[in-house]
Design a protein around this motif. Structure first.
Motif, short mmCIF file in Angstrom:
data_model
loop_
_atom_site.label_atom_id
_atom_site.label_comp_id
_atom_site.label_asym_id
_atom_site.label_seq_id
_atom_site.Cartn_x
_atom_site.Cartn_y
_atom_site.Cartn_z
N VAL A 34 0.86 -1.19 0.00
CA VAL A 34 0.00 0.00 0.00
C VAL A 34 0.89 1.24 0.00
O VAL A 34 1.70 1.42 0.91
CB VAL A 34 -0.94 0.02 1.23
CG1 VAL A 34 -1.82 1.26 1.20
CG2 VAL A 34 -1.79 -1.25 1.28
N SER A 35 0.76 2.07 -1.04
CA SER A 35 1.60 3.28 -1.12
C SER A 35 0.88 4.50 -0.59
O SER A 35 1.49 5.41 -0.03
CB SER A 35 2.05 3.53 -2.56
OG SER A 35 0.94 3.77 -3.41
N ARG A 36 -0.45 4.54 -0.74
CA ARG A 36 -1.22 5.65 -0.16
C ARG A 36 -2.70 5.27 -0.13
O ARG A 36 -3.15 4.42 -0.89
CB ARG A 36 -1.01 6.95 -0.93
CG ARG A 36 -1.53 6.97 -2.35
CD ARG A 36 -1.32 8.35 -2.99
NE ARG A 36 -1.80 8.38 -4.37
CZ ARG A 36 -1.09 8.04 -5.43
NH1 ARG A 36 0.16 7.62 -5.27
NH2 ARG A 36 -1.60 8.09 -6.64
N VAL A 37 -3.42 5.95 0.76
CA VAL A 37 -4.87 5.74 0.88
C VAL A 37 -5.54 7.09 0.78
O VAL A 37 -5.24 8.00 1.56
CB VAL A 37 -5.24 5.05 2.21
CG1 VAL A 37 -6.75 4.85 2.31
CG2 VAL A 37 -4.51 3.72 2.36
N GLU A 38 -6.45 7.25 -0.18
CA GLU A 38 -7.13 8.53 -0.39
C GLU A 38 -8.23 8.72 0.65
O GLU A 38 -8.65 7.78 1.33
CB GLU A 38 -7.73 8.57 -1.80
CG GLU A 38 -6.77 8.26 -2.93
CD GLU A 38 -5.66 9.29 -3.07
OE1 GLU A 38 -5.81 10.40 -2.53
OE2 GLU A 38 -4.64 8.97 -3.71
N THR A 39 -8.69 9.95 0.76
CA THR A 39 -9.75 10.27 1.73
C THR A 39 -11.06 9.54 1.40
O THR A 39 -11.87 9.29 2.28
CB THR A 39 -10.00 11.78 1.77
OG1 THR A 39 -10.26 12.26 0.44
CG2 THR A 39 -8.79 12.53 2.33
N ALA A 47 -7.41 2.84 -2.26
CA ALA A 47 -6.01 2.59 -1.90
C ALA A 47 -5.18 2.38 -3.17
O ALA A 47 -5.61 1.68 -4.09
CB ALA A 47 -5.89 1.36 -1.00
N THR A 48 -4.02 3.01 -3.21
CA THR A 48 -3.08 2.81 -4.32
C THR A 48 -2.05 1.78 -3.88
O THR A 48 -1.40 1.94 -2.85
CB THR A 48 -2.37 4.12 -4.69
OG1 THR A 48 -3.35 5.10 -5.05
CG2 THR A 48 -1.43 3.91 -5.87
N GLU A 63 1.37 0.95 -10.47
CA GLU A 63 0.34 1.36 -9.52
C GLU A 63 -0.99 0.70 -9.88
O GLU A 63 -1.44 0.74 -11.03
CB GLU A 63 0.18 2.88 -9.53
CG GLU A 63 1.34 3.61 -8.88
CD GLU A 63 1.04 5.09 -8.66
OE1 GLU A 63 0.14 5.62 -9.33
OE2 GLU A 63 1.71 5.70 -7.80
N TYR A 119 -5.14 0.21 -8.36
CA TYR A 119 -6.09 0.89 -7.49
C TYR A 119 -7.10 -0.10 -6.92
O TYR A 119 -7.77 -0.82 -7.66
CB TYR A 119 -6.82 2.00 -8.24
CG TYR A 119 -5.87 3.06 -8.77
CD1 TYR A 119 -5.19 3.91 -7.91
CD2 TYR A 119 -5.63 3.17 -10.14
CE1 TYR A 119 -4.30 4.85 -8.39
CE2 TYR A 119 -4.74 4.11 -10.63
CZ TYR A 119 -4.09 4.95 -9.75
OH TYR A 119 -3.20 5.88 -10.23
N HIS A 122 -3.20 0.80 5.53
CA HIS A 122 -2.30 1.90 5.85
C HIS A 122 -1.04 1.80 5.01
O HIS A 122 -0.68 0.73 4.50
CB HIS A 122 -1.95 1.89 7.34
CG HIS A 122 -1.38 0.60 7.84
ND1 HIS A 122 -0.06 0.24 7.68
CD2 HIS A 122 -1.97 -0.45 8.48
CE1 HIS A 122 0.15 -0.95 8.20
NE2 HIS A 122 -1.00 -1.41 8.70
N GLU A 123 -0.38 2.92 4.81
CA GLU A 123 0.81 2.99 3.98
C GLU A 123 1.90 2.03 4.48
O GLU A 123 2.14 1.93 5.67
CB GLU A 123 1.35 4.42 3.93
CG GLU A 123 0.43 5.38 3.20
CD GLU A 123 1.03 6.77 3.11
OE1 GLU A 123 2.22 6.94 3.42
OE2 GLU A 123 0.28 7.71 2.75
#
Length: 394
Positions: free
Chosen positions: A143-148, A152-153, A160, A162, A175-176
């Motif tokens: 997991v590289s990032r999680v948007e609001t 999750a990316t 990448e 999604y 979580h990242e």
């Protein structure tokens, strides 16, 4: 050519996950097209040389040496030729360097568009080469990032992916830096920009996890006959052993529950019922309603795949499950519509008043109850709804 070109070339290759040698060939092709546009009469006489090792980037036009006025850019006067090569002679040829800066804006823009198009094609081929063999399989991503909005990316070998909220396990918080396993459901838009669709809610993910964790399933000794799943809550897996000396249930659980515990942990604590498969529908249905005890199973119609199940009165709610979950999962696992009934009919109020005093308390306390699992039949191969598009970012 200064080093900035080669620095930019290296960065371009890194950003697009493209080998430098492959990228150099694409740049050479693009620059050759641009040069031929700038010097259309020299189309067959232009050469491009790019060598990242020596930082060399040159373009040449091969010209024939003449002793009078050149008729076009394919010829050069002997006097001019000898400024490039002192040994030049009339009738011979020289390779004269072209000034790349003089190509003009149109030629430069053409080269840029050509390189971008080549990069898209390289990226498309790379993605298909990497993921086509993984379609309908399980991969491990970071997991590289999680948007609001919950999307999750995930990163898989610099690509990448999604994971949309509807394809995440309910109640799970990503979580990242976390490493998770996902199931590749399909690869769409293969002819243009490939879209990799991934999921953590498909029952096929559970099957792949069992194959990864349990050697007997991977080598075919133990077979998964069917799976039913309510992601984030409960899964039922029916297993059967081809070898009478191998306990299918025990193989799945593993020493000190190590194998099944690893699968449960990967699924964020989701409960898993391992059911022994039977070719006798009555036995299979009875086992599928675990943890409830089943007293009797009556097959009403083989064609319509309907049955009635009788359970002890005090286990009726357990057999049905919270919001009918246990009965629905059992129905999907077996492919039968299951009508669950209590062992004894509950007395009406009039009968209760007239009942003798020695009537058992448990019987007197029961309320009218009857449940039916009307979930449609579903085997392990049944597909769930297709997930939203998951684009690969170039």
């Amino acid at each position: 050519m200064d080093n900035s070109f080669f620095d930019a070339l290296s960065l371009l290759g890194s950003e697009n996950n493209v080998d430098i040698a492959q990228l150099v060939e694409k740049v050479k092709s693009a620059m050759l097209k641009a040069a031929r546009k700038a010097y259309p009469e020299c189309e067959d006489n232009i050469t491009v040389e790019i060598d990242p090792a020596t930082k060399k980037f040159e373009m040449y036009v091969r010209q024939t040496v003449v002793d009078d006025e050149p008729i076009d850019a394919n010829e050069v006067n002997i006097d001019v030729a000898r400024t490039v090569d002192p040994n030049a002679y009339v009738g011979g040829t020289i390779d004269r360097r072209l000034d790349i800066a003089k190509f003009g804006r149109a030629a430069a823009q053409s080269a840029k568009q050509s390189i971008k198009g080549d990069l898209r094609e390289i990226n498309r081929e790379r993605i298909l080469g990497e993921f086509e063999s993984l379609e309908n399989d399980c991969i491990t991503c970071e997991v590289s990032r999680v948007e609001t909005n919950g999307t999750a990316t995930l990163l898989y070998h610099k690509t990448e992916l999604y994971l949309f909220p509807n394809e995440q396990i309910p109640g799970e918080t990503l979580h990242e830096g976390q490493r998770v396993k996902v199931y590749i459901t399909t690869i769409a838009n293969k002819q243009k920009k490939p879209i990799i669709k991934i999921s953590r809610v498909r029952k096929e993910l559970v099957k792949r996890l069992f194959e990864l964790e349990i050697p007997e399933i991977y080598d075919g000794t133990v077979e998964i006959k069917s799976i039913s799943r309510e992601a984030g809550s409960r899964t039922k897996v029916a297993v059967w052993s081809k070898d009478e000396n191998v306990d299918a249930i025990g193989a799945c659980i593993g020493p000190k529950r190590s194998r099944i515990s690893a699968i449960v942990a990967e699924l964020n604590g989701e409960k898993i019922d391992i059911i022994p498969y039977s070719e006798k529908p009555e036995e299979f249905i009875a086992k599928a309603l675990a943890p409830a005890t089943v007293l009797d199973v009556q097959i009403l119609s083989e064609e319509e795949r309907t049955c009635t199940v009788k359970v002890p009165n005090n286990q009726l709610s357990l057999a049905i499950g919270n919001k009918g979950q246990n009965a629905k999962l059992a129905a999907k696992l077996t492919g039968y519509k299951i009508d669950i009934k209590p062992e004894f009919d509950v007395l009406t109020k009039h009968e209760h008043d007239a009942a003798p005093a020695e009537q058992p308390e448990a019987m007197q306390a029961e309320q009218p109850a009857e449940a039916a699992a009307e979930a449609p039949a579903e085997t392990a191969e049944t597909e769930a709804n297709a997930p939203e598009a998951n684009s690969v970012e170039e």
